[in-house]
Motif scaffolding. Structure first.
Motif, short mmCIF file in Angstrom:
data_model
loop_
_atom_site.label_atom_id
_atom_site.label_comp_id
_atom_site.label_asym_id
_atom_site.label_seq_id
_atom_site.Cartn_x
_atom_site.Cartn_y
_atom_site.Cartn_z
N LYS A 56 0.84 -1.26 -0.11
CA LYS A 56 -0.02 0.07 0.13
C LYS A 56 0.88 1.32 0.11
O LYS A 56 1.53 1.57 1.05
CB LYS A 56 -0.99 -0.10 1.42
CG LYS A 56 -1.98 -0.83 1.21
CD LYS A 56 -3.12 -0.58 0.42
CE LYS A 56 -4.10 -1.49 0.27
NZ LYS A 56 -5.51 -1.13 -0.37
N LEU A 58 1.80 5.20 0.29
CA LEU A 58 1.42 6.41 1.17
C LEU A 58 0.83 7.55 0.34
O LEU A 58 0.25 8.56 0.73
CB LEU A 58 2.58 6.65 2.28
CG LEU A 58 2.19 7.68 3.41
CD1 LEU A 58 0.87 6.97 4.20
CD2 LEU A 58 3.41 7.48 4.53
N ALA A 182 -4.47 4.63 4.20
CA ALA A 182 -3.35 5.65 3.98
C ALA A 182 -3.73 6.64 4.88
O ALA A 182 -2.54 7.41 5.48
CB ALA A 182 -3.43 6.05 2.52
#
Length: 299
Positions: A56, A58, A182
């Protein structure tokens, strides 16, 4: 709601209720600033590891302003205020007053955006105020010297109301929503930066016991990192209104942990004030248990 989702909801409520217990345990040894700096830092590191595992990104360059705002109002400042209040207030009071966050959110929305204030919402606001008054005004352990701690706890809930309205405002303006993971990850790093200026003024002479050290690690990794992941999964499984149920359950676990582990008294004002605050929050948020179960059956 499936049995699995119900257990997740109860587990998350128990974890977030436990965060007030851990703060009450650790703050005398570390002080508010150091304890919360360690909490958000452990959470940020844990979420960074998870982000690497699940790949994932940022997108810090694109979203750094949002992370800074949420890091201040959704994490750093409310955590610090609650930690300050935890020096004198009980776990029960901390967890119940924190349930006022959605109530503050409606007040901020009314003042900021002119949101409609219905009779039902106004009644919820009144119940929230009355509940807190019963909790604080009839608690023999809370004196005038604790008034700053009570105000700090209420201000922490206010910060959450500001943060929620900020997110809603960005979405209304057409800004591309940031993925919840996030937001959690980036705001934890931002909070650790916001809290750094307080560290030089923190007490320098402390030697935490292994129990206190474990409590701080649990605050960061379990009550912040893992809890956020559980919360986001619940939103996917049962929707945002269903996940919001955690707000109503956390106070009861906070009271339970305070009674079990710190022998806090379960006085009549807790029995009366807590349900009144929770009822007010339910009215303000428009929560409907029947709608939640209908959603699950139709999905």
């Amino acid at each position: 709601m499936s049995l699995s989702s119900l257990f997740q909801l109860l587990g998350l409520s128990a974890i977030w209720g436990g965060s007030f217990l851990f703060m009450r345990m650790a703050v005398p040894a570390l002080g508010p600033a150091v304890m919360i700096e360690l909490r958000v830092l452990f959470a940020a590191i844990f979420l960074a590891i998870v982000a690497l595992i699940i790949k994932k990104k940022l997108n810090l360059r694109q979203h750094w302003r949002t992370f800074l705002f949420l890091g201040l109002f959704n994490t750093g400042l409310p955590f610090l205020l609650i930690a300050y209040a935890a020096q004198t207030l009980s776990v029960s009071l901390l967890s119940i007053i924190n349930a006022m966050a959605p109530v503050w959110g409606v007040v901020i929305g009314f003042l900021w955006k002119g949101s409609r204030l219905t009779v039902k919402t106004a009644l919820g606001l009144l119940l929230g105020v009355v509940g807190v008054a019963v909790l604080v005004g009839f608690d023999a352990s809370v004196g005038w010297s604790d008034s700053l701690a009570v105000m700090a706890s209420l201000a922490a809930a206010l910060c959450y109301g500001i943060a929620s309205n900020f997110v809603q405002h960005n979405q209304a303006e057409g800004a591309k929503p940031i993925e919840p993971f996030a937001n959690a990850h980036g705001s934890m790093w931002a909070a650790s930066l916001w809290l750094l200026p307080f560290i030089p003024f923190a007490p320098a002479n402390y030697m935490p016991s292994p129990t206190i050290a474990l409590a701080v690690v649990a605050l960061g990794v379990v009550c912040s990192g893992i809890a956020y992941l559980m919360y986001f999964k619940l939103i996917v499984d049962i929707g945002a209104p269903g996940a919001l149920t955690v707000t109503f359950l956390v106070p009861f676990f906070g009271v339970l942990w305070g009674v079990l582990f710190l022998a806090e008294p379960l006085s009549w004002n807790i029995w009366v004030g807590a349900p009144v605050v929770v009822a007010g929050t339910m009215l303000v948020t428009g929560f409907s248990a029947s709608a939640l179960f209908k959603r699950k059956r139709s999905s």
